[in-house]
Design an enzyme around this catalytic site. Structure first.
Site, mmCIF file in Angstrom:
data_model
loop_
_atom_site.group_PDB
_atom_site.id
_atom_site.type_symbol
_atom_site.label_atom_id
_atom_site.label_comp_id
_atom_site.label_asym_id
_atom_site.label_seq_id
_atom_site.Cartn_x
_atom_site.Cartn_y
_atom_site.Cartn_z
ATOM 1 N N GLU A 1 0.828 -1.209 0.000
ATOM 2 C CA GLU A 1 0.000 0.000 0.000
ATOM 3 C C GLU A 1 0.860 1.255 0.000
ATOM 4 O OE1 GLU A 1 -4.364 0.621 1.804
ATOM 5 O OE2 GLU A 1 -2.802 0.535 3.330
ATOM 6 N N HIS B 1 6.681 -27.413 -0.784
ATOM 7 C CA HIS B 1 6.022 -28.536 -1.436
ATOM 8 C C HIS B 1 4.901 -28.060 -2.363
ATOM 9 C CE1 HIS B 1 8.027 -31.642 1.084
ATOM 10 N NE2 HIS B 1 8.187 -30.581 1.860
ATOM 11 N N LYS C 1 -14.253 0.840 -3.969
ATOM 12 C CA LYS C 1 -15.339 1.331 -3.114
ATOM 13 C C LYS C 1 -16.357 2.116 -3.932
ATOM 14 C CE LYS C 1 -12.484 1.792 1.062
ATOM 15 N NZ LYS C 1 -11.975 2.728 2.079
#
Length: 455
Positions: free
Chosen positions: A291, A312, A426
């Site tokens: 961010e 793995h 948003k």
């Protein structure tokens, strides 16, 4: 007292020999711009000297609130998203027993849960169902009080807490951590009479773990917040602007990671741990750096793996995939427990050669062997060593990462303290939900979706 340490030699070896010397003036200038408040986003520098500004009186007030919640609650739910929960979650996970949650609450220690960080109906339905027969309290963390995920969750939990405990008792076990004077959460706290703490105006969410945002949940979990702050204070001194580059861990980390990015084209930094307890520390680190730096089409992509587990699954790609990565390995020198590998008469697994040796020795050799293999495979390696997982060293680690992030962002030429891109989703979400005031955006999205259908 020991300290966390940094080894960049296995990353520096991939670069020209004089790389760090050549970058020293740039690093110093970036650090000085933070100190002088001449950097971009200079109104969000409250974290820079936060550790040394925290008083014991302030910590005592936080501890007293935590003690009250601990005495009156079987469960404490932390409602927050992003920087309003990740720092606390990371530190609690790093310090707690891996299986404590199976035991559930005790008289002395409540269960700590996190919510308000997603909009999953199933998650919230299952959470509220779990809480039906529990004496629970809430810590609501939101500067504005209108962040969708957190506000929605708090509304549900507030109603349930009041229904189960009564309004007067609920008032005692709901705490607000929010803006000093404005916003929906502040208005609610004042109206309802909740105990409240302030999120400083000049500290952004991802840098807020050493404010009440992180300190109160950590204290509620039963950990020593004074030792945590002491560790951060120690690292603030160790990495001050007066400390020369050769001894300044934060400056070195910022310099080497950007050199790998800008000079070698390494686009991805992979945070590696060999302790499951550090999984959420990597999640906090991902937000801090992602961010802060991911702007203007710039910035390293922060990724994380848990070794040896992910060897793995992701090990093949890291060993032989596209060479656009480097690793930062967090290594814990001393585990909290001692467990020896047992002898087995049949030795069907062929592991008797390990009998009597500590499990941690096996883990350490896996770490060393993996680092050697990845370096040979063309992956530069940075190593951060922590003496042990305790409050002091975690406090050191938190401040080290925060300062290095600020320096790194300034060197990159972006504002490390804003997040304009977060608003895009948003705005679309509110338009799709037909929130009042978003009529124009709603019409535009509807037209766009219809056009996409036709095509």
């Amino acid at each position: 007292m020991k300290s966390i340490s940094l080894d960049i030699s296995k990353a520096h070896s991939f670069l020209p020999q004089d790389t760090l010397q050549a970058r020293m003036p740039e690093v110093k200038h970036a650090h000085q711009s933070l100190e002088n408040a001449t950097c971009q986003g200079n109104d969000y520098l409250g974290w820079l000297h936060l550790p040394t500004s925290i008083s014991n009186t302030f910590l005592d007030e936080i501890q007293a609130t935590a003690d009250l919640l601990r005495s009156e609650c079987q469960v404490i739910v932390i409602a927050g998203i992003g920087g309003s929960y990740l720092g606390a979650k990371a530190i609690i996970a790093a310090l707690e027993n891996n299986f404590e949650w199976l035991v559930g609450h005790t008289r002395e220690k409540p269960v700590i849960l996190f919510a308000g960080n997603n909009i999953s109906e199933d998650y919230l339905a299952e959470l509220t169902d779990y809480l039906k027969d529990k004496r629970f309290g809430i810590i609501n963390i939101s500067k504005s009080g209108t962040t969708t995920e957190t506000a929605l969750t708090f509304r549900l939990l507030k109603r349930q807490c009041e229904e189960q405990r009564g309004k007067e008792e609920a008032r005692r076990v709901i705490v607000a951590i929010t803006d000093a004077v404005k916003g929906a959460a502040r208005t609610c706290a004042c109206k309802e009479g909740y105990k409240s703490f302030v999120i400083p105006d000049n500290v952004g969410g991802r840098f807020s773990v050493l404010t009440p945002v992180g300190l109160l949940p950590i204290a509620c979990a039963g950990f020593d917040i004074k030792e945590l702050v002491n560790g951060a204070q120690n690292m603030e001194h160790q990495t001050s602007i007066e400390v020369p580059f050769e001894k300044n861990l934060a400056q070195q980390y910022a310099a080497i990671r950007l050199a790998l990015y800008q000079q070698l084209g390494k686009k991805i930094e992979v945070m590696v741990n060999y302790q499951p307890k550090l999984h959420f520390m990597a999640e906090w680190w991902k937000q801090l750096y992602g961010e802060s730096e991911g702007k203007e089409n710039k910035g390293l992509f922060p990724a994380a793996v848990d070794f040896t587990t992910d060897l793995h699954s992701m090990g093949q790609w890291i060993q032989e995939g596209e060479r656009t990565i480097f690793e930062t390995v967090i290594s814990v020198e001393q585990p909290s427990h001692t467990l020896l590998f047992p002898q087995d008469e049949e030795n069907l697994d062929g592991l008797n050669f390990l009998a009597g040796r500590r499990i941690d020795e096996v883990n350490k050799m896996a770490e060393l062997g993996t680092r050697l293999a990845h370096i040979d495979g063309g992956v530069p390696n940075i190593r951060i060593s922590i003496p042990a997982l305790n409050e002091f060293y975690i406090g050191q680690l938190v401040y080290f990462f925060e300062l290095a992030c600020g320096i790194s962002g300034c060197m990159l030429g972006v504002n490390p303290f804003n997040q304009p891109g977060v608003e895009a989703y948003k705005n679309n979400m509110f338009a799709l939900l037909q929130k009042p005031g978003y009529e124009q955006e709603s019409a535009a999205i509807k037209e766009r979706l219809e056009k996409e259908k036709r095509e």
